[in-house]
Structure formats: structure tokens, C-alpha cells
Design a protein around this motif. Structure first.
Motif, mmCIF file in Angstrom:
data_model
loop_
_atom_site.group_PDB
_atom_site.id
_atom_site.type_symbol
_atom_site.label_atom_id
_atom_site.label_comp_id
_atom_site.label_asym_id
_atom_site.label_seq_id
_atom_site.Cartn_x
_atom_site.Cartn_y
_atom_site.Cartn_z
ATOM 1 N N SER A 12 0.801 -1.219 0.000
ATOM 2 C CA SER A 12 0.000 0.000 0.000
ATOM 3 C C SER A 12 0.839 1.277 0.000
ATOM 4 C CB SER A 12 -0.941 -0.013 1.216
ATOM 5 O OG SER A 12 -1.665 1.175 1.292
ATOM 6 N N ASP A 13 1.795 1.391 0.920
ATOM 7 C CA ASP A 13 2.614 2.615 1.008
ATOM 8 C C ASP A 13 3.458 2.814 -0.244
ATOM 9 O OD1 ASP A 13 1.542 3.168 3.450
ATOM 10 O OD2 ASP A 13 3.253 2.468 4.618
ATOM 11 N N ASN A 14 3.972 1.708 -0.794
ATOM 12 C CA ASN A 14 4.779 1.755 -2.006
ATOM 13 C C ASN A 14 3.938 2.221 -3.195
ATOM 14 O OD1 ASN A 14 6.798 -0.546 -3.949
ATOM 15 N ND2 ASN A 14 7.496 1.320 -2.971
ATOM 16 N N ILE A 15 2.685 1.795 -3.230
ATOM 17 C CA ILE A 15 1.753 2.223 -4.274
ATOM 18 C C ILE A 15 1.510 3.730 -4.181
ATOM 19 C CG2 ILE A 15 -0.704 2.118 -4.936
ATOM 20 C CD1 ILE A 15 -0.508 -0.946 -4.405
ATOM 21 N N LYS A 16 1.346 4.223 -2.965
ATOM 22 C CA LYS A 16 1.136 5.668 -2.764
ATOM 23 C C LYS A 16 2.341 6.469 -3.252
ATOM 24 C CE LYS A 16 -1.967 5.232 1.198
ATOM 25 N NZ LYS A 16 -2.022 5.178 2.674
ATOM 26 N N GLU A 17 3.543 5.982 -2.921
ATOM 27 C CA GLU A 17 4.768 6.670 -3.362
ATOM 28 C C GLU A 17 4.889 6.672 -4.884
ATOM 29 O OE1 GLU A 17 8.459 6.249 -0.565
ATOM 30 O OE2 GLU A 17 7.514 4.289 -0.713
ATOM 31 N N LEU A 18 4.617 5.515 -5.473
ATOM 32 C CA LEU A 18 4.726 5.396 -6.930
ATOM 33 C C LEU A 18 3.707 6.296 -7.632
ATOM 34 C CD1 LEU A 18 6.059 4.000 -9.350
ATOM 35 C CD2 LEU A 18 4.296 2.233 -9.200
ATOM 36 N N SER A 19 2.557 6.497 -7.001
ATOM 37 C CA SER A 19 1.491 7.321 -7.582
ATOM 38 C C SER A 19 1.921 8.766 -7.803
ATOM 39 C CB SER A 19 0.253 7.301 -6.684
ATOM 40 O OG SER A 19 -0.292 6.004 -6.617
ATOM 41 N N LEU A 20 2.997 9.187 -7.131
ATOM 42 C CA LEU A 20 3.482 10.557 -7.264
ATOM 43 C C LEU A 20 4.427 10.736 -8.452
ATOM 44 C CD1 LEU A 20 4.165 11.273 -3.472
ATOM 45 C CD2 LEU A 20 2.153 11.935 -4.805
ATOM 46 N N LEU A 21 4.854 9.610 -9.053
ATOM 47 C CA LEU A 21 5.766 9.681 -10.198
ATOM 48 C C LEU A 21 4.976 9.822 -11.503
ATOM 49 C CD1 LEU A 21 8.564 7.041 -9.469
ATOM 50 C CD2 LEU A 21 8.469 9.447 -8.832
ATOM 51 N N VAL A 46 -5.650 0.934 -3.362
ATOM 52 C CA VAL A 46 -5.312 1.589 -4.632
ATOM 53 C C VAL A 46 -6.090 2.895 -4.815
ATOM 54 C CG1 VAL A 46 -4.593 -0.533 -5.780
ATOM 55 C CG2 VAL A 46 -6.991 0.175 -5.913
ATOM 56 N N ASP A 47 -6.789 3.321 -3.781
ATOM 57 C CA ASP A 47 -7.552 4.580 -3.858
ATOM 58 C C ASP A 47 -6.651 5.789 -4.098
ATOM 59 O OD1 ASP A 47 -9.870 3.216 -3.469
ATOM 60 O OD2 ASP A 47 -10.164 3.799 -1.384
ATOM 61 N N ALA A 48 -5.387 5.685 -3.665
ATOM 62 C CA ALA A 48 -4.452 6.811 -3.807
ATOM 63 C C ALA A 48 -3.978 7.001 -5.249
ATOM 64 C CB ALA A 48 -3.241 6.594 -2.904
ATOM 65 N N VAL A 49 -4.213 6.001 -6.093
ATOM 66 C CA VAL A 49 -3.738 6.081 -7.479
ATOM 67 C C VAL A 49 -4.613 7.073 -8.253
ATOM 68 C CG1 VAL A 49 -3.292 4.790 -9.601
ATOM 69 C CG2 VAL A 49 -2.949 3.688 -7.375
ATOM 70 N N PRO A 50 -4.002 8.129 -8.805
ATOM 71 C CA PRO A 50 -4.800 9.132 -9.533
ATOM 72 C C PRO A 50 -5.352 8.572 -10.845
ATOM 73 C CG PRO A 50 -2.463 9.578 -9.800
ATOM 74 C CD PRO A 50 -2.559 8.454 -8.820
ATOM 75 N N GLN A 51 -6.369 9.231 -11.376
ATOM 76 C CA GLN A 51 -6.996 8.765 -12.615
ATOM 77 C C GLN A 51 -6.062 8.867 -13.811
ATOM 78 O OE1 GLN A 51 -10.737 10.942 -12.881
ATOM 79 N NE2 GLN A 51 -11.827 9.253 -11.890
ATOM 80 N N GLY A 75 -10.987 -1.662 -9.269
ATOM 81 C CA GLY A 75 -11.146 -0.550 -10.219
ATOM 82 C C GLY A 75 -10.156 -0.597 -11.366
ATOM 83 N N LEU A 76 -9.956 -1.782 -11.924
ATOM 84 C CA LEU A 76 -8.975 -1.947 -12.997
ATOM 85 C C LEU A 76 -9.422 -1.236 -14.269
ATOM 86 C CD1 LEU A 76 -8.147 -5.758 -12.535
ATOM 87 C CD2 LEU A 76 -6.969 -3.779 -11.531
ATOM 88 N N ASP A 77 -8.454 -0.686 -14.998
ATOM 89 C CA ASP A 77 -8.724 0.032 -16.243
ATOM 90 C C ASP A 77 -8.391 -0.787 -17.479
ATOM 91 O OD1 ASP A 77 -9.382 2.710 -15.059
ATOM 92 O OD2 ASP A 77 -7.320 2.523 -14.314
ATOM 93 N N ILE A 78 -7.495 -1.754 -17.322
ATOM 94 C CA ILE A 78 -7.019 -2.536 -18.464
ATOM 95 C C ILE A 78 -6.569 -3.904 -17.959
ATOM 96 C CG2 ILE A 78 -4.641 -1.602 -18.333
ATOM 97 C CD1 ILE A 78 -4.691 -1.553 -21.463
ATOM 98 N N ILE A 79 -6.742 -4.931 -18.796
ATOM 99 C CA ILE A 79 -6.402 -6.302 -18.412
ATOM 100 C C ILE A 79 -5.196 -6.769 -19.214
ATOM 101 C CG2 ILE A 79 -7.225 -8.690 -18.301
ATOM 102 C CD1 ILE A 79 -8.677 -6.677 -16.422
ATOM 103 N N GLN A 80 -4.230 -7.374 -18.508
ATOM 104 C CA GLN A 80 -3.025 -7.924 -19.156
ATOM 105 C C GLN A 80 -3.050 -9.435 -18.993
ATOM 106 O OE1 GLN A 80 0.645 -5.860 -18.268
ATOM 107 N NE2 GLN A 80 1.801 -7.771 -18.235
#
Length: 204
Positions: A12-21, A46-51, A75-80
Motif C-alpha cells: 500500500s505505502d509503495n503504491i502511494k509513493e509510486l502514484s506521485l511519479l 489503490v484509492d491513492a492512485v490518480p486517474q 477498479g482496474l482500467d485494463i487487463i493484461q
């Protein structure tokens, strides 16, 4: 402008940090044999991930119902798709979601497999052929990319590291849409080195 995807996030915290890049895609792996399987991640993590960052769900030979449930929950946007999914399966899924289909590549002959997915998926992803389903940290020979003549844009994956920025800038292929970063930017599986990623993105 080439897009950037960072895959295999699970903390979770790593996702928040990455969301700023300034990245374009973030990948979550829903395959329980992967060391980056998001076993303890909640949908709210994953709520912290911007649109502006699309969430990609990575699946290996999963049922459509399982994919659909995870798509709603996270809330996935694309499937791999990283398994042996058929063009028909991809096309069915593609009616409701954008789809990336991974192709395992060892030599130019492997690029022939892309032809059957033309019109069935939005993107291809070229990853190094190994016994695993991605995340091996190994590269294939990028010189064979010029053998790909298809119309479907592709993500380049497989062992991309901090030392590859210049080489990536030198790839002149009209189909290259994005690069996919994973194991070479990790402290341990699923935990990304944010400073290293930031440095690499600036070099690109």
C-alpha cells in the motif's frame, strides 16, 4: 511520447509513493504463483492512485468471472493476459475492457504468434521467454523487434534496468507504445525502489 508502466506492485505505502511519479500504468498481479501476487492488498489500497495512472490487472489463464470480480474490486482500467489465452478469449474480454496480450519472445519466430491476436487486443507486450510468466529479470534480443510488422502497438518488457535508458531512446519502431518496468527496480519482489525509478524516468 512513450508511456511508462510499472508492474508487480503489492504494498500500500509503495503504491502511494509510486502514484506521485509521472507514470502511465501501474500493474497488479492476480496470479497466485507469482512472488508479486497481491494476496494481502485491499481494493481501498489503490484509492491513492490518480486517474491519470491506469491500473492494469495481470492474469494468467484465469476465468472471465475471476477477472471481472477483480476488475470491479480494484477498479482496474485494463487487463493484461500472460498465459495461453486464445484470440477468441481475448476478443470476448475486449468487448468490455481494453486488453494487453503478452507474447513470450526468444527469437524472431516467436513474433509470428502476434498475427493471430491482430484485431483481438488493444496492445501486445513482448516479454522474455522463460519458464515463468514474466518477472524473470532477463532480456531478449531487442534487435529482433524490427521483425515485428503488425499493426497492434506493443509494450516492451523483460529485464529493463536503470542502464537501459539510452538504448530504449534509440529504439526506432513505430509500434513501440510503452515500456514495462519491474524486477530490476525492486528492493524485494513487489517493493519498488522509488528513487531508482525516478532517476530512470528522468533519464528517459
Amino acid at each position: 511520447m512513450m508511456k511508462i508502466k510499472v508492474c508487480g506492485m503489492k504494498y500500500s505505502d509503495n503504491i502511494k509513493e509510486l502514484s506521485l511519479l509521472p507514470i502511465d500504468y501501474m500493474g497488479l498481479i492476480f496470479y497466485d504463483k507469482s512472488p508479486r501476487y497481491i494476496d494481502s492488498l485491499n481494493g481501498s489500497d489503490v484509492d491513492a492512485v490518480p486517474q491519470t495512472i491506469k491500473l492494469a490487472g495481470v492474469f494468467v489463464d484465469a476465468e472471465i468471472e475471476y477477472i471481472a470480480e477483480k476488475t470491479v474490486r480494484y477498479g482496474l482500467d485494463i487487463i493484461q493476459l500472460h498465459g495461453n489465452e486464445t484470440p477468441g478469449f481475448c476478443k470476448d474480454l475486449n468487448r468490455t475492457m481494453p486488453v494487453i496480450k503478452a507474447i513470450s519472445v526468444a527469437d524472431a519466430a516467436d513474433l509470428e504468434k502476434t498475427k493471430q491476436y491482430e484485431g483481438a487486443v488493444d496492445y501486445l507486450l513482448f516479454d522474455t521467454k522463460t519458464s515463468q510468466h514474466g518477472g524473470s529479470g532477463q532480456k531478449f534480443d531487442w534487435n529482433i523487434l524490427h521483425e515485428y510488422k503488425g499493426n497492434t502497438p506493443f509494450f516492451l518488457s523483460g529485464g529493463i534496468s536503470i542502464d537501459d535508458a539510452e538504448k530504449i531512446r534509440g529504439i526506432n519502431h513505430p509500434g513501440l507504445y510503452a515500456i514495462d518496468l519491474n524486477s530490476k527496480f525492486e528492493i524485494r519482489p513487489g517493493l519498488k525502489d522509488i528513487q531508482l525509478l525516478e532517476k530512470f524516468i528522468k533519464q528517459l
